[in-house]
Write a protein that holds these residues in place. Sequence first.
Motif, short mmCIF file in Angstrom:
data_model
loop_
_atom_site.label_atom_id
_atom_site.label_comp_id
_atom_site.label_asym_id
_atom_site.label_seq_id
_atom_site.Cartn_x
_atom_site.Cartn_y
_atom_site.Cartn_z
N PRO A 63 0.82 -1.23 0.00
CA PRO A 63 0.00 0.00 0.00
C PRO A 63 0.84 1.27 0.00
CG PRO A 63 -0.14 -1.14 2.12
CD PRO A 63 0.52 -2.06 1.17
N LEU A 64 2.03 1.22 0.62
CA LEU A 64 2.90 2.39 0.60
C LEU A 64 3.38 2.68 -0.82
CD1 LEU A 64 5.08 1.97 3.83
CD2 LEU A 64 3.26 3.65 3.40
N ILE A 65 3.66 1.64 -1.59
CA ILE A 65 4.09 1.84 -2.98
C ILE A 65 2.97 2.47 -3.79
CG2 ILE A 65 4.76 0.65 -5.10
CD1 ILE A 65 6.27 -1.36 -3.41
N ILE A 66 1.73 1.98 -3.60
CA ILE A 66 0.59 2.56 -4.33
C ILE A 66 0.38 4.01 -3.92
CG2 ILE A 66 -1.90 2.40 -4.67
CD1 ILE A 66 -1.66 -0.62 -4.39
N LEU A 67 0.43 4.26 -2.63
CA LEU A 67 0.24 5.63 -2.15
C LEU A 67 1.35 6.55 -2.67
CD1 LEU A 67 -1.26 7.68 -0.39
CD2 LEU A 67 0.13 6.89 1.55
N GLY A 68 2.58 6.05 -2.64
CA GLY A 68 3.68 6.85 -3.17
C GLY A 68 3.54 7.12 -4.65
N GLY A 69 3.03 6.13 -5.40
CA GLY A 69 2.81 6.33 -6.83
C GLY A 69 1.75 7.37 -7.10
N VAL A 70 0.67 7.35 -6.30
CA VAL A 70 -0.39 8.35 -6.48
C VAL A 70 0.13 9.75 -6.20
CG1 VAL A 70 -2.61 9.14 -5.61
CG2 VAL A 70 -2.24 6.70 -6.02
N LEU A 71 0.86 9.89 -5.10
CA LEU A 71 1.41 11.20 -4.75
C LEU A 71 2.41 11.68 -5.81
CD1 LEU A 71 1.96 10.76 -0.90
CD2 LEU A 71 0.10 11.98 -2.07
N PHE A 72 3.21 10.76 -6.32
CA PHE A 72 4.18 11.11 -7.36
C PHE A 72 3.47 11.60 -8.61
CE2 PHE A 72 6.51 9.85 -11.17
CZ PHE A 72 7.72 10.51 -10.98
N ASP A 73 2.41 10.91 -9.02
CA ASP A 73 1.71 11.26 -10.25
C ASP A 73 1.01 12.61 -10.11
OD1 ASP A 73 0.67 9.60 -12.89
OD2 ASP A 73 -0.78 11.10 -12.21
N VAL A 74 0.42 12.86 -8.94
CA VAL A 74 -0.31 14.10 -8.74
C VAL A 74 0.63 15.30 -8.67
CG1 VAL A 74 -1.80 15.34 -7.10
CG2 VAL A 74 -2.25 12.95 -7.65
N SER A 75 1.81 15.10 -8.10
CA SER A 75 2.71 16.23 -7.84
C SER A 75 3.72 16.47 -8.96
CB SER A 75 3.47 16.00 -6.53
OG SER A 75 4.23 14.80 -6.60
N THR A 76 3.68 15.70 -10.03
CA THR A 76 4.64 15.87 -11.12
C THR A 76 3.93 16.25 -12.40
OG1 THR A 76 4.53 13.49 -11.61
CG2 THR A 76 6.31 14.24 -10.15
N PRO A 77 4.66 16.81 -13.38
CA PRO A 77 4.03 17.19 -14.66
C PRO A 77 3.47 15.98 -15.40
CG PRO A 77 6.16 18.29 -14.40
CD PRO A 77 6.06 17.27 -13.30
N ALA A 78 2.69 16.24 -16.41
CA ALA A 78 1.98 15.19 -17.14
C ALA A 78 2.88 14.13 -17.77
CB ALA A 78 1.10 15.84 -18.22
N PRO A 79 4.06 14.47 -18.29
CA PRO A 79 4.88 13.40 -18.91
C PRO A 79 5.31 12.31 -17.94
CG PRO A 79 5.61 15.56 -19.65
CD PRO A 79 4.64 15.81 -18.53
N TYR A 80 5.29 12.60 -16.68
CA TYR A 80 5.72 11.62 -15.70
C TYR A 80 4.52 10.80 -15.23
CZ TYR A 80 9.90 14.51 -15.60
OH TYR A 80 11.02 15.21 -15.95
N THR A 81 4.70 9.51 -15.12
CA THR A 81 3.60 8.61 -14.77
C THR A 81 4.00 7.70 -13.61
OG1 THR A 81 2.19 6.81 -15.58
CG2 THR A 81 4.38 6.98 -16.54
N ALA A 82 2.99 7.27 -12.85
CA ALA A 82 3.21 6.40 -11.69
C ALA A 82 2.97 4.94 -12.02
CB ALA A 82 2.30 6.83 -10.54
N SER A 83 2.73 4.61 -13.28
CA SER A 83 2.40 3.23 -13.63
C SER A 83 3.49 2.22 -13.23
CB SER A 83 2.11 3.12 -15.13
OG SER A 83 3.23 3.53 -15.89
#
Length: 427
Positions: free
Chosen positions: A33-53
Amino acid sequence: MGHPLGAVGRGRRGGEGRPPYNRARWFLRTLPPLIILGGVLFDVSTPAPYTASPMLAAAPLVAAPFFPLVTTLLTGIAAVLASVGLYLFSDDVTRAPAVAETLTVFTVSVLALLINRVVRRSGERLASARVIAETAQKAVLPTPAERIGGLRCAARYEAAQADAFIGGDLFAVQDTPHGVRLVVGDVRGKGLDAVEAVAVVIGAFREAAEQERTLEGVARRLERALDREGTRRDSLDAVEGFTTAVLAEVPRSDGSGTFDGFVRVVNRGHPSPLMLYGDGRVETVDPSRPALPLGMGDLASWPDRAEARPYPPGTTLLFYTDGLSEARDARGVFYDPAERLAGRIFPGPEEVLDALVDDVRLHTGGGATDDMALLALSRPAAGQPERRRTMPVVPPGGPRHRPSGGLRHRLPGGSGQRPSDGPGHQG
């Protein structure tokens, strides 16, 4: 001496081992769950070209080998939903990259379920193999009784590999009409061939110990058994196979049932046993004439000769394989059991082996490279209680930070006494 014997016991290993293990389990449980949460935060806080997939896809892969199937499935569903939710949040869900990345997370989640199934099957097979190995060890090397013919006995087999139960080291103790007889040995080589040779030696000893009138006769029977086994094999072991062994006999007086007060020893190229006296003295039972190991009779032939040594009440005989004497520390220094045991007094054979195993782990840092078989045989003194206990006091920070007075044992009255002061430390 770097670490005093007896400073570390079973309670200390268990007591200090649990918190790190619990912390590791807690970390693994929270990691997906920490990895998923970190991915969500990363995707929201970074520009569009960057993805959390990549992070979302990693979460079910991390869960697969450590969690049940249901948990892995829920982790995969959460990762897919998080991927879809992120693209809904950015109004980008219908674009090709969004669909491809969501499908990637979904595909990896399905693969994680397959990995989980494979790991579970492998774990079941490993557990079954461990049960079989443990059963084989009990069949080939059964644990001796605590009391054999009036003597107190303890044995221990410490495998160098964590998942191994048995190798080329062996021990056996038997109460016979001729007295209590035992053998401790080490078969050359590893693997199934060594285990097979161990079974041959143990089987031959069980029979010969009952039938042969002398200890020399028992040694000859073992030699012949190994010769027969060698001729049966077509591999290199048929030429180079041998077994170091030490045999001992504690005879009884004729008709009285009491011990004669001495022990006979035949040593065939094995590390010499130790005599631990009740006052803390340690003597090495060295043979007066070196002999070749069992199975090497073709190289030289001479009659075995049992050597007698006094075996007074209150004395413990310690037999071991070279896994103990050849254990090295980080500097390459060999472990010296005679030096480490000198001046120490133990309540009985079980406590001797507990202290040795703990001390060897401290000496090597837990990195033993060879199996180790230990056997201790004690002759109780007159009036000695059936069981006695010592209660070691472990200073904070471990034995390296012990008080300047040395290792002390807690007495019922609250006072402390050094082991070298005599048997009064035993409670």
